[in-house]
Design a protein around this motif. Structure first.
Motif, PDB file in Angstrom:
ATOM      1  N   LEU A 196       0.741  -1.269   0.072  1.00 10.97           N
ATOM      2  CA  LEU A 196       0.050  -0.120   0.032  1.00 10.97           C
ATOM      3  C   LEU A 196       0.896   1.229  -0.191  1.00 10.97           C
ATOM      4  N   ARG A 197       1.923   1.129   0.774  1.00  9.72           N
ATOM      5  CA  ARG A 197       2.637   2.171   0.901  1.00  9.72           C
ATOM      6  C   ARG A 197       3.505   2.514  -0.452  1.00  9.72           C
ATOM      7  N   VAL A 232     -12.331   3.798  -1.546  1.00 11.51           N
ATOM      8  CA  VAL A 232     -13.332   3.228  -2.308  1.00 11.51           C
ATOM      9  C   VAL A 232     -13.637   1.655  -2.388  1.00 11.51           C
ATOM     10  N   VAL A 233     -12.752   0.885  -2.296  1.00 12.46           N
ATOM     11  CA  VAL A 233     -12.828  -0.452  -2.046  1.00 12.46           C
ATOM     12  C   VAL A 233     -13.230  -0.828  -0.657  1.00 12.46           C
ATOM     13  N   LEU A 234     -12.968  -0.031   0.421  1.00 15.73           N
ATOM     14  CA  LEU A 234     -13.528  -0.327   1.724  1.00 15.73           C
ATOM     15  C   LEU A 234     -14.674   0.099   1.648  1.00 15.73           C
ATOM     16  N   THR A 235     -15.406   1.297   1.097  1.00 17.74           N
ATOM     17  CA  THR A 235     -16.696   1.675   1.153  1.00 17.74           C
ATOM     18  C   THR A 235     -17.419   0.836   0.593  1.00 17.74           C
ATOM     19  N   ALA A 251     -10.286 -10.801   5.242  1.00 16.87           N
ATOM     20  CA  ALA A 251      -9.822 -11.617   4.346  1.00 16.87           C
ATOM     21  C   ALA A 251     -10.491 -10.957   2.849  1.00 16.87           C
ATOM     22  N   GLU A 252     -11.778 -10.612   2.934  1.00 19.99           N
ATOM     23  CA  GLU A 252     -12.159 -10.077   1.700  1.00 19.99           C
ATOM     24  C   GLU A 252     -11.593  -8.792   1.213  1.00 19.99           C
ATOM     25  N   ALA A 253     -11.266  -7.879   2.492  1.00 19.27           N
ATOM     26  CA  ALA A 253     -10.739  -6.716   2.282  1.00 19.27           C
ATOM     27  C   ALA A 253      -9.385  -6.666   1.754  1.00 19.27           C
ATOM     28  N   ARG A 256      -9.433  -7.757  -2.043  1.00 13.11           N
ATOM     29  CA  ARG A 256      -9.929  -6.600  -2.913  1.00 13.11           C
ATOM     30  C   ARG A 256      -8.806  -5.691  -2.853  1.00 13.11           C
ATOM     31  N   LEU A 257      -8.077  -5.515  -2.012  1.00 14.67           N
ATOM     32  CA  LEU A 257      -7.046  -4.584  -1.908  1.00 14.67           C
ATOM     33  C   LEU A 257      -5.753  -5.053  -2.690  1.00 14.67           C
TER      34      LEU A 257
END
Length: 278
Positions: A196-197, A232-235, A251-253, A256-257
């Motif tokens: 992510l960073r 937006v993914v987390l939204t 796990a789903e988060a 998707r990330l």
């Protein structure tokens, strides 16, 4: 009370959903008046900043005077600036905690749109959270970055619109605010994993140097842009009645990330701010 006003020589029309303070400042600028003097013509109670959009101190007389100054019917002003419609109704001034959180963003209008409409001067509009992109430009902040080299941000905004269309207000707005704030904490607290960073740093590099900011500390607007696709993914997850309380949310988060589950800040992923009664 001030004397009966007259229609000003120049009366530019308000932009749809322009803030009241923005319109009053443009009206003052067009007629070479100070905002203090124009505010006194409307109502001597206070001056107005461009982001001001509250009317708790307004009176029906002040709205009538603004209508005379602009040569416009009060209903026309209310249509462009809806908060004016709550003048004189004390119950409409009461706001719940949820309304405070999901209040529309106040940000500069798209410069390209304003130039096309021959609207001069800074226009600040009050818009929903998902309306932060126009003409492939990021509207939050003063820079209005060109997003051509950040197609993932453009795709995320399209997805944001789809989430809003599928969901209900204010649940989708609350979900975005929660996701955005979590990502901001991950960024500023350096809790995020390396993948992510790296993404966020790359996006910040694409934006180039901030001529007015700290080179070692991006502005809030730049941080929100850099983390927006992930927000937006987390939204989408937080706004989903199926996923927001699901035991496999983490796990789903992560999936998707496109990161490993252990790279999520686990404490930050505990859903505590979203009401399960949505």
């Amino acid at each position: 009370m001030t004397a009966r006003p007259r229609t000003l020589p120049l009366t530019p029309p308000p932009v749809h959903h322009e803030t009241i303070g923005s319109y009053l400042n443009r009206l003052a600028d067009a007629n070479h008046l100070s905002i203090g003097y124009l505010s006194h013509l409307v109502d001597p109670s206070r001056q107005h900043r461009r982001v001001d959009n509250r009317v708790g101190y307004w009176t029906p007389e002040a709205l009538r005077r603004l209508a005379i100054l602009t040569g416009r019917h009060p209903s026309s002003l209310i249509h462009a600036m809806p908060p004016l419609g709550s003048i004189g109704d004390p119950l409409r001034h009461l706001r719940s905690a949820t309304e405070e959180v999901v209040e529309p963003r106040r940000r500069p209008a798209c410069r390209l749109c304003m130039a096309w409409r021959r609207v001069h001067g800074l226009v600040v509009r009050s818009t929903p959270h998902h309306e932060g992109v126009c003409h492939r430009r990021w509207l939050l902040g003063d820079e209005q970055h060109d997003l051509t080299r950040l197609p993932e941000v453009l795709r995320a905004n399209l997805q944001h619109h789809r989430i809003v269309r599928r969901g209900t207000h204010p649940s989708t707005a609350l979900a975005f605010v929660d996701a955005r704030d979590r990502l901001t904490r991950w960024f500023t607290g350096e809790r995020s994993g390396e993948p992510l960073r790296q993404r966020w740093n790359r996006r910040l590099e694409v934006l180039g140097e901030d001529p007015f900011g700290d080179p070692h500390r991006p502005s809030d607007a730049r941080v929100e842009l850099a983390t927006y696709p992930e927000a937006v993914v987390l939204t989408g997850l937080f706004a989903s009645a199926y996923w927001r309380d699901h035991p496999q949310l983490l796990a789903e988060a992560a999936q998707r990330l496109h990161i490993a589950p252990h790279q999520l800040p686990l404490r930050e992923m505990v859903i505590t701010t979203i009401d399960k009664g949505w």
